[in-house]
Design a protein around this motif. Structure first.
Motif, PDB file in Angstrom:
ATOM      1  N   HIS A 174       0.854  -1.187   0.000  1.00  0.00           N
ATOM      2  CA  HIS A 174       0.000   0.000   0.000  1.00  0.00           C
ATOM      3  C   HIS A 174       0.891   1.237   0.000  1.00  0.00           C
ATOM      4  O   HIS A 174       1.790   1.355   0.829  1.00  0.00           O
ATOM      5  N   CYS A 175       0.639   2.148  -0.929  1.00  0.00           N
ATOM      6  CA  CYS A 175       1.450   3.367  -1.038  1.00  0.00           C
ATOM      7  C   CYS A 175       0.562   4.602  -1.052  1.00  0.00           C
ATOM      8  O   CYS A 175      -0.541   4.582  -1.619  1.00  0.00           O
ATOM      9  N   ALA A 176       1.039   5.659  -0.438  1.00  0.00           N
ATOM     10  CA  ALA A 176       0.393   6.969  -0.539  1.00  0.00           C
ATOM     11  C   ALA A 176       1.444   7.981  -0.956  1.00  0.00           C
ATOM     12  O   ALA A 176       2.550   7.995  -0.419  1.00  0.00           O
ATOM     13  N   THR A 239       2.467  -7.173 -10.333  1.00  0.00           N
ATOM     14  CA  THR A 239       3.809  -7.647 -10.658  1.00  0.00           C
ATOM     15  C   THR A 239       3.739  -8.975 -11.403  1.00  0.00           C
ATOM     16  O   THR A 239       2.688  -9.621 -11.476  1.00  0.00           O
ATOM     17  N   THR A 240       4.862  -9.383 -11.923  1.00  0.00           N
ATOM     18  CA  THR A 240       4.896 -10.606 -12.727  1.00  0.00           C
ATOM     19  C   THR A 240       4.556 -11.844 -11.917  1.00  0.00           C
ATOM     20  O   THR A 240       4.082 -12.841 -12.474  1.00  0.00           O
ATOM     21  N   SER A 241       4.772 -11.819 -10.602  1.00  0.00           N
ATOM     22  CA  SER A 241       4.460 -12.985  -9.775  1.00  0.00           C
ATOM     23  C   SER A 241       3.067 -12.935  -9.174  1.00  0.00           C
ATOM     24  O   SER A 241       2.680 -13.846  -8.442  1.00  0.00           O
ATOM     25  N   GLY A 242       2.323 -11.849  -9.453  1.00  0.00           N
ATOM     26  CA  GLY A 242       0.952 -11.760  -8.954  1.00  0.00           C
ATOM     27  C   GLY A 242       0.758 -10.921  -7.715  1.00  0.00           C
ATOM     28  O   GLY A 242      -0.349 -10.867  -7.167  1.00  0.00           O
ATOM     29  N   ARG A 243       1.794 -10.246  -7.247  1.00  0.00           N
ATOM     30  CA  ARG A 243       1.605  -9.302  -6.148  1.00  0.00           C
ATOM     31  C   ARG A 243       0.889  -8.062  -6.658  1.00  0.00           C
ATOM     32  O   ARG A 243       0.973  -7.723  -7.839  1.00  0.00           O
ATOM     33  N   VAL A 244       0.202  -7.369  -5.753  1.00  0.00           N
ATOM     34  CA  VAL A 244      -0.550  -6.167  -6.129  1.00  0.00           C
ATOM     35  C   VAL A 244      -0.100  -5.000  -5.263  1.00  0.00           C
ATOM     36  O   VAL A 244       0.060  -5.140  -4.042  1.00  0.00           O
ATOM     37  N   VAL A 245       0.127  -3.866  -5.904  1.00  0.00           N
ATOM     38  CA  VAL A 245       0.527  -2.638  -5.231  1.00  0.00           C
ATOM     39  C   VAL A 245      -0.522  -1.585  -5.538  1.00  0.00           C
ATOM     40  O   VAL A 245      -0.842  -1.342  -6.712  1.00  0.00           O
ATOM     41  N   ASP A 246      -1.108  -0.974  -4.489  1.00  0.00           N
ATOM     42  CA  ASP A 246      -2.030   0.127  -4.731  1.00  0.00           C
ATOM     43  C   ASP A 246      -1.373   1.434  -4.336  1.00  0.00           C
ATOM     44  O   ASP A 246      -0.691   1.519  -3.322  1.00  0.00           O
ATOM     45  N   VAL A 259       4.643  10.672   2.066  1.00  0.00           N
ATOM     46  CA  VAL A 259       4.932   9.476   1.276  1.00  0.00           C
ATOM     47  C   VAL A 259       4.980   8.300   2.234  1.00  0.00           C
ATOM     48  O   VAL A 259       5.813   8.274   3.152  1.00  0.00           O
ATOM     49  N   ARG A 260       4.079   7.352   2.053  1.00  0.00           N
ATOM     50  CA  ARG A 260       4.022   6.182   2.927  1.00  0.00           C
ATOM     51  C   ARG A 260       4.078   4.910   2.091  1.00  0.00           C
ATOM     52  O   ARG A 260       3.533   4.869   0.990  1.00  0.00           O
ATOM     53  N   THR A 261       4.692   3.900   2.654  1.00  0.00           N
ATOM     54  CA  THR A 261       4.735   2.592   2.007  1.00  0.00           C
ATOM     55  C   THR A 261       4.559   1.527   3.077  1.00  0.00           C
ATOM     56  O   THR A 261       5.305   1.503   4.058  1.00  0.00           O
TER      57      THR A 261
END
Length: 357
Positions: A174-176, A239-246, A259-261
């Protein structure tokens, strides 16, 4: 080869390394370039700024006057070719980067290029290929791209935690990315290419894999958003392995620079960007207390990262290596952003088109 493995080039022992200080030319002395000149002069060891170049010669003269022994070279290509210049920082507008970075490669001079590497994926790929040809002849890579978050102590700690397996396999990120404000001409597409591009590189850095697809959602726009700007945006990276980043990108909060991660793994999670260092949760953890301070802009939030980035670039250049994100990382970021802009326009999930390495 992983993205981590591509961050450093290797130079044969016989390569020439400056015996004394690295003599640096800085091209473009606007906000970032002037900061880099001051940083190299006052907070970086082993280097000195010997030349600056800018389209506004009065600005260049003003910056040069603050650094003993620094001169103004009107033509940036002449500055690159100057026999008294060992290495180059490119902080000019993005449309000039391809020509200037290519000139550095042709001159065999290390270059730190502020993002973007170039304005599109095709031209970035041309620089990748040009550097590959140079490396095949000399054994030396020259190009580093200014993704400074990789040098931020919090991001480095988060990267090390992931690599250690301390939170298990990462599953979701999760990113802001929030700005108090941006200039009036900052478009919705620029929210992808100028802002989310950092989260694109962070994703590749932390997870050590490529991004395969992008989806962009347009939530209800803030009443403070400039006319025609969809602010905020929600960007989903697969990502190519199926991870998801929002990624929540909100460039007109009116509050500050945030900025948060947060990385959520199989066995716990960890978050940075709370002005409290890395905050980790796991079984039995009592959590942490968040501070209330918010940086006013990116220079305060990532000032230490810029210091580390410049020092490591100088040290690596003097050794004949690259110690940071390279030309391929710049190309990959542009390819993902191109898919992001397409997804923004179409409203559809868009696959990233990248050449094979």
């Amino acid at each position: 080869m992983t993205t981590t493995e591509t961050q450093a080039g290797v130079l044969p022992a016989m390569a020439e390394v400056p015996a004394a200080e690295l003599r640096v030319a800085v091209l473009g002395v606007g906000l970032m370039g002037a900061d880099h000149v001051a940083r190299l002069y006052s907070r970086t060891s082993g280097a000195r700024v010997v030349a600056v170049s800018d389209a506004f010669e009065d600005k260049a003269a003003s910056v040069a006057a603050e650094v003993p022994g620094c001169r103004v070279v009107a033509d940036p290509l002449a500055a690159i070719a100057d026999d008294e210049v060992d290495a180059v920082v490119v902080a000019t507008p993005g449309q000039f980067h391809e020509q200037q970075v290519l000139a550095c490669i042709e001159q065999g001079k290390p270059v730190l290029c502020e993002k973007p590497l170039t304005m599109d994926a095709d031209s970035s790929l041309r620089l990748v290929r040009a550097e590959e040809e140079h490396a095949a002849r000399t054994g030396r890579r020259l190009v580093q791209v200014g993704f400074m978050r990789r040098f931020d102590p919090e991001y480095a700690e988060l990267k090390a935690l992931i690599a250690s397996g301390g939170i298990g396999e990462p599953l979701v990120v999760h990113c802001a990315h929030r700005n108090a404000g941006v200039h009036p001409h900052f478009t919705t597409e620029m929210m992808i290419s100028d802002s989310v591009v950092h989260e694109v590189d962070v994703t590749r850095f932390l997870l050590d894999e490529e991004i395969a697809a992008v989806t962009v959602l347009r939530p209800r726009a803030s009443r403070h958003a400039a006319a025609g700007r969809s602010d905020p945006l929600l960007v989903l990276l697969e990502t190519t392995s199926g991870r998801v980043v929002d990624v929540e990108c909100f460039v007109g909060t009116g509050v500050g620079y945030e900025v948060r991660t947060e990385v959520v793994g199989e066995d716990g999670s960890a978050m940075i960007g709370l002005d409290a260092g890395l905050v980790r949760t796991a079984g039995g953890s009592s959590g942490a207390t968040r501070s209330t301070g918010i940086a006013p802009d990116f220079r305060q939030r990532f000032g230490r990262a810029y210091d580390i980035e410049l020092q490591r670039w100088v040290d690596a250049a003097r050794r004949g290596t690259v110690d940071g994100p390279g030309a391929w990382d710049g190309y990959a970021a542009q390819a993902v952003c191109a898919a992001g802009v397409e997804a923004l326009r179409s409203g559809q999930r868009t696959e990233v088109r990248m050449e094979a390495r």
